[in-house]
Design a protein around this motif. Structure first.
Motif, short mmCIF file in Angstrom:
data_model
loop_
_atom_site.label_atom_id
_atom_site.label_comp_id
_atom_site.label_asym_id
_atom_site.label_seq_id
_atom_site.Cartn_x
_atom_site.Cartn_y
_atom_site.Cartn_z
N GLY A 110 39.35 31.78 29.90
CA GLY A 110 40.31 32.57 29.14
C GLY A 110 40.07 34.06 29.30
N ALA A 111 38.81 34.44 29.38
CA ALA A 111 38.47 35.87 29.54
C ALA A 111 38.97 36.41 30.88
CB ALA A 111 36.96 36.07 29.41
N LEU A 112 39.08 35.53 31.89
CA LEU A 112 39.64 35.99 33.17
C LEU A 112 41.08 36.46 33.00
CD1 LEU A 112 38.38 33.48 35.89
CD2 LEU A 112 37.96 35.95 35.79
N TYR A 113 41.83 35.78 32.14
CA TYR A 113 43.22 36.21 31.90
C TYR A 113 43.25 37.60 31.26
CZ TYR A 113 45.10 31.61 33.00
OH TYR A 113 45.47 30.47 33.65
N ARG A 114 42.37 37.84 30.29
CA ARG A 114 42.33 39.18 29.68
C ARG A 114 41.90 40.21 30.71
NH1 ARG A 114 38.90 40.69 25.94
NH2 ARG A 114 37.55 38.87 25.97
N ARG A 115 40.95 39.85 31.57
CA ARG A 115 40.50 40.78 32.61
C ARG A 115 41.65 41.11 33.56
NH1 ARG A 115 35.74 43.42 34.30
NH2 ARG A 115 36.54 44.71 35.97
N ALA A 116 42.48 40.11 33.85
CA ALA A 116 43.59 40.31 34.79
C ALA A 116 44.59 41.35 34.30
CB ALA A 116 44.30 38.99 35.05
N PHE B 284 31.35 34.19 36.73
CA PHE B 284 32.58 34.52 36.01
C PHE B 284 32.88 36.00 35.87
CE2 PHE B 284 31.57 30.23 34.68
CZ PHE B 284 32.80 29.62 34.75
N ASP B 285 32.06 36.86 36.43
CA ASP B 285 32.30 38.30 36.29
C ASP B 285 33.19 38.80 37.42
OD1 ASP B 285 32.22 40.79 35.19
OD2 ASP B 285 30.20 41.26 35.88
N ALA B 286 34.49 38.86 37.18
CA ALA B 286 35.41 39.40 38.18
C ALA B 286 35.13 40.89 38.33
CB ALA B 286 36.86 39.16 37.76
N PRO B 287 34.98 41.38 39.57
CA PRO B 287 34.64 42.79 39.75
C PRO B 287 35.75 43.75 39.36
CG PRO B 287 35.00 41.72 41.86
CD PRO B 287 35.07 40.64 40.81
N SER B 288 36.99 43.26 39.28
CA SER B 288 38.10 44.13 38.94
C SER B 288 39.25 43.29 38.39
CB SER B 288 38.58 44.89 40.19
OG SER B 288 39.10 43.95 41.13
N SER B 289 40.23 43.97 37.81
CA SER B 289 41.42 43.25 37.35
C SER B 289 42.16 42.59 38.50
CB SER B 289 42.34 44.21 36.59
OG SER B 289 41.69 44.66 35.43
N PRO B 290 42.37 43.28 39.64
CA PRO B 290 43.02 42.59 40.76
C PRO B 290 42.25 41.36 41.23
CG PRO B 290 43.11 44.95 41.11
CD PRO B 290 42.20 44.72 39.92
N ALA B 291 40.93 41.43 41.22
CA ALA B 291 40.14 40.26 41.63
C ALA B 291 40.36 39.10 40.66
CB ALA B 291 38.66 40.61 41.71
N ASP C 212 34.02 33.86 51.59
CA ASP C 212 34.01 33.83 50.13
C ASP C 212 33.60 35.18 49.55
OD1 ASP C 212 34.17 32.76 47.52
OD2 ASP C 212 32.06 32.19 47.56
N ALA C 213 32.55 35.76 50.09
CA ALA C 213 32.08 37.06 49.60
C ALA C 213 33.15 38.13 49.80
CB ALA C 213 30.79 37.46 50.30
N GLY C 214 33.78 38.12 50.94
CA GLY C 214 34.80 39.13 51.22
C GLY C 214 36.05 38.96 50.37
N LEU C 215 36.54 37.73 50.27
CA LEU C 215 37.76 37.50 49.51
C LEU C 215 37.56 37.70 48.01
CD1 LEU C 215 39.25 34.37 51.34
CD2 LEU C 215 39.92 36.78 51.59
N SER C 216 36.38 37.41 47.51
CA SER C 216 36.15 37.57 46.07
C SER C 216 36.06 39.04 45.65
CB SER C 216 34.89 36.82 45.62
OG SER C 216 33.75 37.37 46.23
N GLN C 217 35.90 39.93 46.61
CA GLN C 217 35.83 41.37 46.31
C GLN C 217 37.16 42.09 46.56
OE1 GLN C 217 33.12 42.77 44.90
NE2 GLN C 217 32.30 40.70 44.85
N ARG C 218 38.19 41.33 46.92
CA ARG C 218 39.48 41.97 47.23
C ARG C 218 40.03 42.73 46.02
NH1 ARG C 218 44.01 38.66 48.73
NH2 ARG C 218 44.83 40.49 49.74
N ALA C 219 40.63 43.86 46.30
CA ALA C 219 41.28 44.64 45.24
C ALA C 219 42.79 44.40 45.21
CB ALA C 219 41.01 46.13 45.46
N ASP C 220 43.31 43.74 46.24
CA ASP C 220 44.74 43.46 46.36
C ASP C 220 45.06 42.14 45.65
OD1 ASP C 220 47.34 43.01 47.11
OD2 ASP C 220 46.96 43.04 49.27
N PRO C 221 45.93 42.15 44.64
CA PRO C 221 46.20 40.92 43.89
C PRO C 221 47.14 39.93 44.59
CG PRO C 221 47.46 42.72 42.95
CD PRO C 221 46.61 43.31 44.03
N THR C 222 47.65 40.30 45.75
CA THR C 222 48.54 39.36 46.45
C THR C 222 47.71 38.24 47.09
OG1 THR C 222 48.44 40.66 48.49
CG2 THR C 222 50.24 41.16 46.94
#
Length: 182
Positions: A156-162, A89-96, A17-27
């Motif tokens: 909803g904020a996750l969509y804006r972050r994406a 709820f704080d996504a570390p990046s847009s890809p995440a 979970d920790a590793g996958l939640s930090q992924r920068a690859d959006p695939t």
């Protein structure tokens, strides 16, 4: 001969979970991606969880179990809520954020995953409502409706972050709502 498991399922799921939640690859992630974070082979994950779907369900069950059901500290309830919102709820990046939203959409296609999602969101709503009942809200504000509104706004904020459209930190969203309700 069967080797004893040196790492518990819960520890393994926490690593994944920790590793996958930090992924920068959006695939979408693969068992190979999860295996890297688990420190074992994809075959080892399949042996442990049955399939990628089994791993996903185990991760979802772990998430549901980790959602608090009551206050977790003697701190100010608004501060406790702020910490929970930031951590959850704080996504570390847009890809995440894209990965999180993709997983959410995939979960809705699986009846078992959708049921776990419903359970997890129900627990989140109940926890947020519990904390809001300890915050001095205006008399006209229903804590249950407010809890659902908080969760809706955060999702909803996750969509804006994406899409990198003026991402707002989740605790700032919460503070804006609390200011309107107190």
């Amino acid at each position: 001969m069967i080797r004893p498991r040196s790492v518990s399922d819960d520890d393994l799921l926490a690593r994944i979970d920790a590793g996958l939640s930090q992924r920068a690859d959006p695939t979408p992630w693969s068992l190979q991606d999860a295996a890297v974070h688990a420190g074992m082979s994809p075959a080892g994950l399949v042996k442990r969880f049955g399939s990628k779907e089994g791993l996903l369900l185990a991760l979802a069950r772990r998430w549901v179990a980790l959602v608090p059901t009551d206050r977790t500290s003697d701190d100010d309830p608004a501060d406790e809520l702020r910490r929970y919102v930031r951590a959850s709820f704080d996504a570390p990046s847009s890809p995440a954020a894209v990965v999180a939203l993709g997983e959410l959409m995939r979960d809705l296609w699986s009846p078992a995953s959708a049921e776990l999602l419903r359970q997890g969101w129900a627990r989140q709503a109940a926890y947020v409502e519990t904390l809001l009942r300890h915050v001095p809200l205006a008399a006209h504000v229903d804590a249950h409706a407010a809890a659902l509104t908080v969760l809706d706004a955060l999702h909803g904020a996750l969509y804006r972050r994406a899409v990198d459209l003026e991402p707002t930190p989740p605790d700032r969203i919460l503070d804006t709502l609390l200011e309107a309700w107190t």
